[in-house]
Design a protein around this motif. Structure first.
Motif, PDB file in Angstrom:
ATOM      1  N   SER A  41       0.976  -1.324  -0.084  1.00  0.00           N
ATOM      2  CA  SER A  41      -0.065   0.079  -0.005  1.00  0.00           C
ATOM      3  C   SER A  41       0.837   1.477  -0.074  1.00  0.00           C
ATOM      4  CB  SER A  41      -0.993   0.087   1.226  1.00  0.00           C
ATOM      5  OG  SER A  41      -0.146  -0.084   2.282  1.00  0.00           O
ATOM      6  N   GLY A  42       0.200   2.394  -0.352  1.00  0.00           N
ATOM      7  CA  GLY A  42       1.065   3.489  -0.509  1.00  0.00           C
ATOM      8  C   GLY A  42       1.273   4.341   0.907  1.00  0.00           C
ATOM      9  N   PRO A  43       2.230   5.207   0.904  1.00  0.00           N
ATOM     10  CA  PRO A  43       2.396   5.917   2.197  1.00  0.00           C
ATOM     11  C   PRO A  43       1.230   6.491   2.597  1.00  0.00           C
ATOM     12  CG  PRO A  43       3.475   7.100   0.172  1.00  0.00           C
ATOM     13  CD  PRO A  43       2.765   5.817  -0.342  1.00  0.00           C
ATOM     14  N   GLU A  44       1.271   6.787   3.997  1.00  0.00           N
ATOM     15  CA  GLU A  44      -0.063   7.282   4.783  1.00  0.00           C
ATOM     16  C   GLU A  44       0.220   8.944   4.466  1.00  0.00           C
ATOM     17  OE1 GLU A  44       0.048   5.669   8.529  1.00  0.00           O
ATOM     18  OE2 GLU A  44      -0.220   3.619   8.217  1.00  0.00           O
ATOM     19  N   SER A  45       1.439   9.477   4.382  1.00  0.00           N
ATOM     20  CA  SER A  45       1.663  10.850   4.374  1.00  0.00           C
ATOM     21  C   SER A  45       2.519  11.159   3.147  1.00  0.00           C
ATOM     22  CB  SER A  45       2.183  11.399   5.544  1.00  0.00           C
ATOM     23  OG  SER A  45       3.354  10.815   6.016  1.00  0.00           O
ATOM     24  N   TYR A  46       2.723  12.267   2.787  1.00  0.00           N
ATOM     25  CA  TYR A  46       3.453  12.616   1.623  1.00  0.00           C
ATOM     26  C   TYR A  46       5.047  12.389   1.943  1.00  0.00           C
ATOM     27  CZ  TYR A  46       6.400  15.646  -1.229  1.00  0.00           C
ATOM     28  OH  TYR A  46       7.425  16.267  -2.121  1.00  0.00           O
ATOM     29  N   VAL A  47       5.579  11.782   0.797  1.00  0.00           N
ATOM     30  CA  VAL A  47       7.055  11.280   0.859  1.00  0.00           C
ATOM     31  C   VAL A  47       7.684  11.904  -0.267  1.00  0.00           C
ATOM     32  CG1 VAL A  47       8.741   9.223   0.409  1.00  0.00           C
ATOM     33  CG2 VAL A  47       6.315   8.960   1.958  1.00  0.00           C
TER      34      VAL A  47
ATOM     35  N   PRO B  15      15.514   7.124  -2.939  1.00  0.00           N
ATOM     36  CA  PRO B  15      14.508   7.749  -2.480  1.00  0.00           C
ATOM     37  C   PRO B  15      14.435   7.190  -1.127  1.00  0.00           C
ATOM     38  CG  PRO B  15      13.564   6.263  -3.934  1.00  0.00           C
ATOM     39  CD  PRO B  15      15.063   6.266  -4.244  1.00  0.00           C
ATOM     40  N   PRO B  16      13.875   8.174  -0.241  1.00  0.00           N
ATOM     41  CA  PRO B  16      13.567   7.686   1.131  1.00  0.00           C
ATOM     42  C   PRO B  16      12.329   7.122   1.401  1.00  0.00           C
ATOM     43  CG  PRO B  16      12.921  10.182   0.936  1.00  0.00           C
ATOM     44  CD  PRO B  16      13.646   9.552  -0.472  1.00  0.00           C
ATOM     45  N   LEU B  17      12.257   5.680   1.494  1.00  0.00           N
ATOM     46  CA  LEU B  17      10.956   4.702   1.546  1.00  0.00           C
ATOM     47  C   LEU B  17      11.040   4.348   2.956  1.00  0.00           C
ATOM     48  CD1 LEU B  17      11.734   2.744  -1.662  1.00  0.00           C
ATOM     49  CD2 LEU B  17      10.459   4.799  -1.552  1.00  0.00           C
ATOM     50  N   GLU B  18      11.652   4.970   4.067  1.00  0.00           N
ATOM     51  CA  GLU B  18      11.610   4.401   5.196  1.00  0.00           C
ATOM     52  C   GLU B  18      10.055   4.462   5.707  1.00  0.00           C
ATOM     53  OE1 GLU B  18      13.632   6.430   4.480  1.00  0.00           O
ATOM     54  OE2 GLU B  18      15.534   5.132   4.510  1.00  0.00           O
ATOM     55  N   ALA B  19       9.400   5.282   5.408  1.00  0.00           N
ATOM     56  CA  ALA B  19       7.894   5.431   5.884  1.00  0.00           C
ATOM     57  C   ALA B  19       6.795   4.226   5.214  1.00  0.00           C
ATOM     58  CB  ALA B  19       7.379   6.902   5.312  1.00  0.00           C
ATOM     59  N   MET B  20       7.301   3.732   4.224  1.00  0.00           N
ATOM     60  CA  MET B  20       6.671   2.595   3.682  1.00  0.00           C
ATOM     61  C   MET B  20       7.121   1.189   4.076  1.00  0.00           C
ATOM     62  SD  MET B  20       6.015   3.568  -0.507  1.00  0.00           S
ATOM     63  CE  MET B  20       4.990   2.466  -0.651  1.00  0.00           C
ATOM     64  N   LEU B  21       8.162   1.393   4.876  1.00  0.00           N
ATOM     65  CA  LEU B  21       8.761   0.184   5.312  1.00  0.00           C
ATOM     66  C   LEU B  21       8.720   0.112   6.877  1.00  0.00           C
ATOM     67  CD1 LEU B  21      11.864   0.031   3.016  1.00  0.00           C
ATOM     68  CD2 LEU B  21      10.248  -1.578   3.074  1.00  0.00           C
ATOM     69  N   GLY B  22       7.709   0.827   7.305  1.00  0.00           N
ATOM     70  CA  GLY B  22       7.604   0.890   8.786  1.00  0.00           C
ATOM     71  C   GLY B  22       8.903   1.260   9.882  1.00  0.00           C
TER      72      GLY B  22
ATOM     73  N   PHE C 146      -1.907  16.228 -11.135  1.00  0.00           N
ATOM     74  CA  PHE C 146      -1.208  16.534  -9.981  1.00  0.00           C
ATOM     75  C   PHE C 146      -2.308  16.034  -8.488  1.00  0.00           C
ATOM     76  CE2 PHE C 146       0.924  20.330 -12.236  1.00  0.00           C
ATOM     77  CZ  PHE C 146       2.059  19.729 -12.005  1.00  0.00           C
ATOM     78  N   GLN C 147      -3.667  16.273  -9.107  1.00  0.00           N
ATOM     79  CA  GLN C 147      -4.641  15.863  -7.831  1.00  0.00           C
ATOM     80  C   GLN C 147      -4.414  14.456  -7.635  1.00  0.00           C
ATOM     81  OE1 GLN C 147      -8.430  16.874  -9.412  1.00  0.00           O
ATOM     82  NE2 GLN C 147      -7.976  19.058  -9.295  1.00  0.00           N
ATOM     83  N   PHE C 148      -4.265  13.462  -8.541  1.00  0.00           N
ATOM     84  CA  PHE C 148      -3.932  11.995  -8.530  1.00  0.00           C
ATOM     85  C   PHE C 148      -2.751  11.594  -7.554  1.00  0.00           C
ATOM     86  CE2 PHE C 148      -2.512   7.663  -9.980  1.00  0.00           C
ATOM     87  CZ  PHE C 148      -3.493   7.109  -9.682  1.00  0.00           C
ATOM     88  N   LEU C 149      -1.516  12.551  -8.134  1.00  0.00           N
ATOM     89  CA  LEU C 149      -0.432  12.225  -7.279  1.00  0.00           C
ATOM     90  C   LEU C 149      -0.538  12.593  -5.752  1.00  0.00           C
ATOM     91  CD1 LEU C 149       2.090  13.560 -10.164  1.00  0.00           C
ATOM     92  CD2 LEU C 149       2.052  11.093  -8.894  1.00  0.00           C
ATOM     93  N   GLN C 150      -1.237  13.871  -5.485  1.00  0.00           N
ATOM     94  CA  GLN C 150      -1.706  14.275  -4.085  1.00  0.00           C
ATOM     95  C   GLN C 150      -2.373  13.205  -3.532  1.00  0.00           C
ATOM     96  OE1 GLN C 150      -3.342  17.843  -5.129  1.00  0.00           O
ATOM     97  NE2 GLN C 150      -1.721  19.085  -4.204  1.00  0.00           N
ATOM     98  N   SER C 151      -3.401  12.416  -4.054  1.00  0.00           N
ATOM     99  CA  SER C 151      -4.060  11.494  -3.522  1.00  0.00           C
ATOM    100  C   SER C 151      -3.140  10.302  -3.187  1.00  0.00           C
ATOM    101  CB  SER C 151      -5.124  10.859  -4.233  1.00  0.00           C
ATOM    102  OG  SER C 151      -4.871  10.347  -5.575  1.00  0.00           O
ATOM    103  N   LEU C 152      -2.194   9.833  -4.030  1.00  0.00           N
ATOM    104  CA  LEU C 152      -1.435   8.824  -3.808  1.00  0.00           C
ATOM    105  C   LEU C 152       0.061   9.383  -2.553  1.00  0.00           C
ATOM    106  CD1 LEU C 152      -0.663   7.588  -7.333  1.00  0.00           C
ATOM    107  CD2 LEU C 152      -2.160   6.625  -5.650  1.00  0.00           C
ATOM    108  N   LYS C 153      -0.012  10.738  -2.049  1.00  0.00           N
ATOM    109  CA  LYS C 153       1.034  11.077  -1.033  1.00  0.00           C
ATOM    110  C   LYS C 153       2.187  11.122  -1.940  1.00  0.00           C
ATOM    111  CE  LYS C 153      -2.289  11.121   2.213  1.00  0.00           C
ATOM    112  NZ  LYS C 153      -3.443  10.538   1.340  1.00  0.00           N
TER     113      LYS C 153
END
Length: 1666
Positions: free
Chosen positions: A555-561, A573-580, A615-622
């Protein structure tokens, strides 16, 4: 090394001297004292050779100089030079130079190399000259390859390499080109030299002043040139020199060739784009941009100037014997002071030379030079290996120049070039994969894959090119780690291409044969697929241990990365948020990045359609912040892959303030430091497509001009406006020069003229404009992403090299894939891959191709099983099953044996089923379908349906025979056999043809059998116990589905072989999976129900019979093993009850046999009452048929005699079954009825034993077992049994049955003494059950009813039973409140019996009455003073009744028994106020009587003891005094009589023979035994004397005169606890017995039951008649 250097050198010198003397030129001094200098040198050498004792002190130049002088002398002819060269070659190869032991001197090697490269000789014959040149190549290769080759200087090495190239590619004499032999020899020599040079690269260090890191690199002189000339005449004509520069008869070919080479190189360099645009590497730390091409162009120009001066004339030019002088290279000033040998610069120059060969266009006769250069490059990569990666200066050439040259070589439709490109690319990956990752991606993605697909640059190119490209791709796929490396480092990176997906998609696509048969391209693609699958399956052993989280979709990130800042900087890229927020492995990071890459692809698609929605779609994907900011948007536009260039240009050209900041931020992502203007503009313009509106372009160019001027102020541009204007000028120049519609192109002067005042009023610098003009003219300004592989702009190569030097441009060190990532890889490729392989297999006829395709499918199944992807295995099973279609009856086993594809597919199918059955779901249908096809051809082994421990022969007997086999055997031969016979008989006789056909068919059939054996089909079902639950259920469903319409088959009975086999398979599966039979039993029950339903199975057929026997067989095997499933299995036995009457009649004996086996093995496991009722119902059904009746009895006998099977739940069903059988057979077979009556007695005996055991256990404090009867259950079952016997059987119409029932009841009542039942229960039993028996029988006997013949005898037995029971339990019941009423009923019953006018009855009733009176009187119960609570006198009642029985029964007969004391004693209280005299208090003398002796009377004859009794009278009257004995004996300390003794005393007068059905060991008997030993009515009668005389000895103790008989009541001491417990439970039972309604309902229920039984008998008779 030679053992004797002196001898070896002497021989070589002699050979040269001989060659010199053979030439007339050297014999001109023959008459003089002074010989030719060359001869003199050799003679001097020979004089010295044998004088040298220590070779360590000898300078190699002393013996090398004569040879070298001969080689360099222009006066020597070709043969002489050849001999000298051969000698020098042997000296080098045999190690003479190292004879000193201290190694080869550097000076010696350098002099040798210099001498050979300056070789001159007089041309003679072409063949001879070619031999000399060939030998020169050998010597040069020996120089480079020997141990002293590393001591050669830079100049030596370059001269050697140049000489080798010239020999094979330049003319050797006027008007003649180099021969093909020399060309190939030259190329071979160059390849060997390249190998030696690059093999030493590991020992060569990168110098501090490396050309890569120094600005002086551009000024390095290069003397290696590649441009050949077609001929000397053409060269001179082009140069305008003719022969003016040479003297007549003498020419320096090397100088002319060098001049021509320099010109050609210069012209070639001029045609290429300037170095600043094309080949510039990334800026070095000091800002230098040194390039290989710039250095090459400058060095070529310098060398060309150097070689313009003609070589000096030869000293022998005017000799009449002298021909043309052949020279390799001009004489150059070389230094021999480099003792350390050549360095990295020489290797770099050789590498540049190789790249230039690859890059040059084919000219003249040497069209294959690019292929030769690729071969040299491949050799260099193999020799150097990974050591190339340690030299940055070489890596720059490889990363940029080499790859660009390979793309240029690919423009020519040459198979050799394409094969060379593939090999070089593979070498780059294998040896330099980490540093050359992006280059390999470009070669594969832009060059090889399009060519392999049939596209690429050669539109309509021959098929051979496609095959060559596929072979190159196949080589990559064959590398073990290639697929993982590509997926991990390319597919899982956001900015890189999905090369792994493209590769697998290409192979799958090209494997499909569009039309026609399979071609080489399809087979190559199949090999590629096989290679990839084999590489991925290499680590797939067993089952993956993936945790649950690894298979869950990401699943995608919960907040903007913010990933864009890192991507623009070339970092991860920093993917720590998606890796817990944990430390993740590279594989885990790659998996997350791959997920983001897929989302970004969707986002790019949205953006290209509508940027705002994107842009809106990318914002929805964080992936973009909720509030857009210009820097983030700018970095997104720069780095996001897949964005349309026009969309980017439109956004950059917007005039809003926000987008102005976006433009500024976008420009800040570029670094123009150290770049030329045109390169910077190219890079900028490559990131977007200019919008169509001029104002937008103007805004964009303004920010570019400002950015470039700020970073490169040294370029001569005075302001940002000047840069802005120049950018527009360059765009205009590009449009003008490359517009095909424009006929008049802009010149350099025109370009300078329009920029004469654009630099803030001053003209632009002329050098700047010249460089820009040359660059734009040679390379169009265009976007690289929109260009084809043939038209890639120079900026593409620059950016490729720049990205390759970043961390994201290389492979991650130490990174490997994990199981989750490989599962994702497999998920991407399995669909198209399996489709392609299936199509190839479908069209393949070659066994080798079939084997490879099947291997692909098995590898895919292996990976699917490892990664637990069940749909893959199902697809594979479906694909394989399609190729077993030849397994059809019309074809036969021979046709199957003749099809290698069908046999291979069958083996593969069952290999998948055996190894990966856990993953099969719908694929089980395909497996079972193949099993059924084999069965139709009679190829299925019987072991398929065998169970554990079953003999193969037994399984073979159960295996259904296919219907088609019988038809085939009836024909004259199979279709296949007749076809072979017809084909063979064309050329031969019929007899021979028939024999050959038969032999051939037998061979093919044997092959088919061997294939089936190799499949191990039986293991599929035998190992089904190891399948997962889901897979097992699907297997069962597949078997059921394959059986077809079993209901229709059961109804029609036709074509049932398939359904029969499926039924057997289901039974096998159930037995093999006994541990979890409950999982699949509902499905089996459904199947069996469909087969056995009465609406379907109206008559017996093999399918129905197998279903019934199979069900019973399953129960037999599984009930003892799996108790918790017993109820489930036995519930299915009701299907047997639902069979139609016809089926039951036909299968009755079979069912009975199976039921008998079931009960023998599993009776204790039938637990519930409903299950026992089912069992009994089946037995009642099958017993209708006479043949099955004995077996039904055996079944009941086994159940009744098995104490472990009997329980409270089984007792009633078994009792009812016995009674129903008894009712059925009493009219037809009285022996059988009596036999079932014995089973009732067995049940009652168990009931008593079970109760006694339970009471004993409770008294000992032991816990009761789960199956132990409760007191309430005991009373219920006891009353039920006694009630049935008393109310029904003892009054039955059939005399033998009636009489036996009375005796059974009598024995049962005697045995019930051990139950310690309460008094009220016995009162009720006597009053309501036993008394009515005698009364009712007496009434029937009086009427002499025809329905009850022999009732008189039954009355006598009933009276005796009543009397014994009363006497046995008199002490128990005499204290009950209803004892008076009971005694009244008993006397009334005896009175009624006296109405029967039968001698035996008339004798028996008074005798039994007299016995009872005497016992009651002796026990102190029947006394004149006894009264109940109502004041009623028992004495009066008794004698008011007994006189109706017999006149002899009067009070006087008791005078001798009653003592005066007993008549005068006060009454004692009894229960509920009933009083009785104290007759129970025996005389002290009686109490003290010893064991076995009669108690003595009182001395005075009137004591408290009982009065004396006349022994003879007691014997005559048959007094039954056993009921009074135990209490007296217990009071006297005597031993209590046993149950058998009491029974003998009470019932001895009525001894009856035991039923003949009782076996000696207490087991079950048979009806046959009954028939052989019938019970006659005489056995059921008793003689009067027997009743009187048998009991007297045991009942009465006789003594001498004056002794009295001791009398006592019945007395088995009852434990207080047991009595209380039984009494409590019995009280409730007594109340139920007292309720008349209950009794009436029981009678009605019995009548209904008997009515139902009669109806069942009527139905059975109907079945029998039918």
């Amino acid at each position: 090394m030679s053992r004797s250097p002196s001898l070896f050198l002497a021989g070589e010198a002699s050979a040269v001297i001989a060659a010199l003397r053979s030439n007339a030129k050297f014999n001109r001094y023959a008459d003089d004292e002074v010989e030719d200098p060359l001869l003199e040198d050799f003679k001097a050498l020979r004089r010295k050779l044998f004088s040298w004792r220590s070779w360590d002190e000898v300078d190699p130049l002393e013996y090398l100089t004569p040879f070298l002088e001969t080689i360099k002398s222009p006066e020597t002819s070709g043969p002489i030079t050849l001999v000298a060269l051969a000698a020098l070659d042997r000296i080098i190869r045999r190690g003479i130079l190292s004879a000193s032991g201290g190694g080869i001197p550097a000076e010696s090697m350098q002099v040798v190399a210099d001498g050979v490269t300056q070789c001159k000789f007089e041309a003679t014959y072409p063949a001879s000259d070619e031999c000399v040149l060939h030998k020169i190549l050998d010597v040069l290769v020996a120089c480079v390859g020997c141990p002293g080759g590393s001591l050669l200087t830079h100049d030596n090495l370059i001269n050697i390499f140049q000489a080798c190239y010239h020999i094979g590619h330049f003319q050797t004499e006027k008007g003649r080109d180099a021969s093909e032999v020399l060309t190939q020899a030259s190329r071979q020599a160059m390849a060997e030299m390249v190998h030696h040079i690059f093999a030493r690269l590991e020992s060569i260090a990168e110098p501090l002043d490396s050309p890569f890191a120094s600005t002086t690199a551009a000024h390095t002189t290069s003397r290696l040139h590649v441009s050949p000339v077609p001929s000397r005449a053409a060269l001179l004509a082009e140069a305008g020199e003719g022969e003016a520069g040479t003297e007549a008869g003498a020419t320096t070919i090397g100088a002319a060739a060098e001049a021509a080479g320099g010109e050609a190189a210069a012209s070639s360099a001029a045609a290429l784009p300037p170095a600043a645009d094309s080949d510039a590497p990334p800026a070095t730390p000091d800002g230098a941009t040194g390039t290989a091409d710039a250095a090459e162009e400058e060095s070529a120009a310098l060398l060309g100037e150097q070689l313009e001066t003609p070589a000096p004339p030869s000293p022998h030019a005017h000799s009449p014997m002298t021909g043309e002088i052949v020279t390799l290279l001009p004489v150059l000033q070389t230094s021999i002071t480099e003792l350390e040998g050549y360095g990295l610069e020489a290797v770099r120059e050789v590498l540049r030379f190789i790249i230039s060969i690859i890059n040059m266009a084919p000219v003249g006769p040497h069209q294959d030079l690019p292929a030769h250069g690729l071969d040299l490059m491949s050799t260099a990569l193999q020799a150097a290996g990974p050591s190339l990666a340690t030299h940055e200066s070489l890596m720059v050439l490889l990363q940029q120049d080499l790859v660009r040259a390979m793309f240029a070589a690919a423009k020519q439709p040459s198979l050799a070039c394409l094969a060379g490109i593939c090999q070089v690319a593979l070498g780059m990956y294998v040896n330099l994969g980490s540093q050359m990752l992006l280059q390999v991606e470009a070669l594969l993605g832009l060059l090889l894959l399009p060519l392999a697909e049939g596209k690429g640059s050669h539109h309509g190119a021959p098929l051979e090119l496609q095959q060559a490209a596929l072979e190159g791709v196949l080589d990559f796929c064959s590398q073990p780690g290639f697929a993982r490396d590509v997926y991990l480092n390319l597919d899982c990176r956001i900015e890189r291409s999905n090369l792994f997906e493209q590769l697998c998609g290409l192979l799958s696509k090209t494997a499909f044969p569009v039309s026609g048969p399979l071609a080489a391209v399809h087979l190559q693609s199949l090999d590629g697929i096989l290679a990839i699958l084999a590489a991925l399956a290499d680590s797939c052993n067993g089952v993956s241990d993936l945790d649950a989280g690894s298979t869950v979709p990401l699943s995608g990130p919960e907040s903007y990365v913010d990933i864009w800042s890192s991507l623009c900087a070339g970092d991860y890229p920093p993917l720590e948020a998606m890796l817990g927020d944990r430390a993740a492995s590279p594989a885990e990071r790659a998996r997350v990045e791959k997920f983001l890459k897929g989302r970004l692809a969707a986002a790019a698609d949205h953006f290209n359609r509508d940027s705002k929605k994107g842009f809106q779609f990318l914002q929805s994907l964080k992936l973009l912040p909720p509030q857009l900011d210009p820097p983030t948007v700018a970095r997104f536009l720069r780095c996001c892959p897949g964005l349309a260039k026009p969309s980017i240009g439109e956004i950059l050209g917007e005039r809003d303030a926000f987008y102005e900041d976006v433009r500024t931020a976008f420009m800040e992502t570029f670094d123009f430091r150290g770049m030329d203007f045109d390169l910077a503009l190219r890079m900028f313009m490559d990131s977007f497509r200019p919008p169509g509106e001029g104002q937008k372009i103007d805004r964009i160019m303004q920010v570019f001009g400002k950015r470039y001027h700020d970073q490169m102020p040294s370029m001569g541009l005075r302001s940002s406006d000047a840069a802005y204007v120049l950018a527009f000028s360059v765009i205009m120049l590009n449009t003008d020069l490359h517009n095909t519609q424009n006929k008049k192109k802009m010149t350099l002067d025109d370009f300078a003229r329009i920029n004469r005042s654009t630099n803030d009023g001053d003209p632009m610098p002329r050098p700047l404009l010249e460089g820009i003009y040359a660059s734009i003219a040679g390379d169009e300004l265009k976007i690289s992403s929109e260009s084809t592989a043939n038209e890639l702009p120079s900026v593409f190569w620059y950016q490729l090299t720049a990205e390759a030097r970043r961390p994201r441009g290389r492979m991650q060190p130490g990174a490997t894939t994990d199981e989750a990532l490989e599962r994702d890889m497999f998920g991407l490729i399995w669909g198209p891959t399996l489709a392609a392989v299936s199509v190839v297999l479908d069209n393949a006829s070659d066994p080798a191709v079939v084997a490879r395709a099947l291997e692909c499918l098995q590898l895919a199944a292996r990976m699917a099983a490892y990664h637990q992807v069940d749909e893959v295995v199902d697809s594979i099973a479906a694909s394989l099953a399609r190729f077993t279609a030849v397994l059809a009856p019309p074809n036969g086993a021979a046709a199957f044996g003749g099809s290698s594809k069908a046999r291979g597919a069958l083996q593969a199918l069952f290999a998948v089923a055996n190894r990966h059955g856990d993953l099969l779901r719908s694929g089980w249908r395909n497996v079972i379908d193949a099993v059924l096809r084999l069965h139709r051809l009679d190829l299925l082994p019987a072991a398929v349906i065998a169970t554990d421990g079953e003999e193969p022969e037994d399984a073979r007997l159960r295996l259904p025979r296919p219907a088609s086999i019988n038809k085939t055997r009836g024909s004259s031969g199979s279709l296949f056999s007749r076809a072979i016979t017809s084909l063979i008989s064309i050329d031969g006789s019929d007899a021979v043809s028939a024999e050959q056909a038969a032999a051939r068919e037998a061979e093919l059939a044997a092959r088919a059998v061997a294939t089936v054996e190799a499949c191990h089909i039986d293991e599929v079902f035998a190992d089904s116990k190891f399948l997962t639950g889901e897979s097992l259920v699907e297997l069962v469903k597949a078997v059921m589905w394959s059986a077809g319409n079993v209901a229709g088959a059961a109804r029609s009975g036709e074509n049932t072989s398939t359904s029969e086999l499926c039924l057997e398979l289901l039974i096998t599966l159930a037995l093999r999976n006994r541990d979890r039979v409950a999982l699949i039993w509902p499905l089996l029950h459904e199947f069996l129900s469909a087969v056995t339903a009465a609406d379907n199975a109206k008559s017996v057929n093999p399918l129905v019979e197998r279903a019934v026997t199979g069900l019973l067989r399953i129960c037999q095997r599984l009930l003892p093993y799996k108790e918790d499933t017993a109820e489930t299995l036995l519930r299915s036995l009701k299907l047997v009850i639902g069979l139609s009457p016809n089926v039951v009649w036909e299968l009755a004996e079979t069912i009975a046999i199976e039921m008998l086996a079931l009960l023998k093995s599993s009776a204790p496991y039938v637990r519930s009452e409903s299950d026992w009722r089912t069992v009994c119902a089946i037995l009642k059904l099958v017993s209708v048929r006479p043949e099955a009746a004995p077996l039904a009895y055996d079944c009941l006998s086994v159940a009744c005699n098995n104490s472990q099977a009997l329980s409270a739940d089984s007792y009633m069903p078994l009792l009812e079954a016995c009674l129903q059988f008894l009712e059925r057979y009493k009219q037809q077979n009285i022996e059988a009825a009596v036999h079932y009556l014995d089973l009732v007695e067995v049940l009652f005996t168990w009931l008593v034993a079970q109760s006694v055991a339970a009471a004993t256990a409770r008294s000992n404090g032991a816990l009761s077992d789960e199956g132990t009867l409760t007191d309430e259950q005991l009373v219920d079952l006891w009353l039920t049994t006694v009630g049935v016997l008393a109310k029904n059987l003892c009054k039955d119409e059939c005399q033998p049955l009636r009489d036996n029932s009375i005796m059974v009841l009598s024995r049962a009542l005697v045995a019930s003494e051990r139950l310690h039942l309460p008094p009220e229960l016995w009162v009720q039993t006597l009053q309501e059950l036993l008394v009515p028996v005698a009364t009712d029988l007496a009434r029937l006997a009086v009427k002499k009813s025809k329905s009850h013949p022999g009732a008189e005898k039954s009355v006598r037995l009933a009276v005796s039973m009543l009397a014994k029971t009363v006497l046995q339990y008199i002490e128990v019941v005499q204290g009950d409140k209803d004892f008076y009423a009971l005694w009244q009923a008993v006397l009334q019953a005896l009175q009624d019996c006296m109405a029967v006018r039968h001698e035996a009855v008339q004798e028996s009733v008074p005798e039994n009455a007299k016995n009872m009176l005497l016992v009651l009187a002796s026990s102190g119960i029947l006394t004149p003073t006894w009264q109940d609570s109502s004041g009623r006198s028992l004495w009066d009642l008794t004698f008011s009744k007994v006189h109706f029985i017999s006149s002899g029964l009067n009070p006087s007969m008791l005078q001798a028994t009653l003592s005066p004391q007993s008549r005068e004693v006060s009454p004692r209280p009894l229960t509920d106020g009933v009083t009785s005299p104290g007759a129970a208090s025996a005389s002290p003398a009686v109490l003290a009587a010893p064991d076995g002796a009669a108690p003595a009377a009182a001395e005075d004859g009137s004591g408290s003891g009982l009065p004396p009794v006349d022994a003879s009278a007691a014997h005559t009257n048959g007094l039954l005094v056993d009921a009074a004995v135990p209490e007296a004996m217990a009071a006297a300390g005597a031993v209590e009589p046993s149950r058998d003794e009491v029974a003998a005393a009470v019932g001895g007068a009525e001894e009856t023979p035991k039923p003949a059905s009782r076996s000696s060991d207490g087991g079950s008997g048979t009806l046959e035994g009954v028939r052989s030993h019938p019970i006659s009515p005489e056995h059921l009668e008793e003689t009067p004397g027997q009743s009187q005389g048998a009991a007297a000895p045991a009942a009465v103790s006789t003594a001498g005169p004056g002794d009295s008989a001791a009398a006592n009541t019945t007395g088995v001491a009852v434990a207080p606890e047991a009595a209380a417990a039984v009494g409590t439970a019995a009280a409730a039972a007594v109340q139920r017995v007292q309720v008349a309604a209950v009794a009436k309902q029981e009678e009605e229920a019995e009548e209904e039951e008997y009515g139902a039984e009669a109806q069942a008998e009527q139905s059975s008779s109907t079945c029998k008649q039918s």
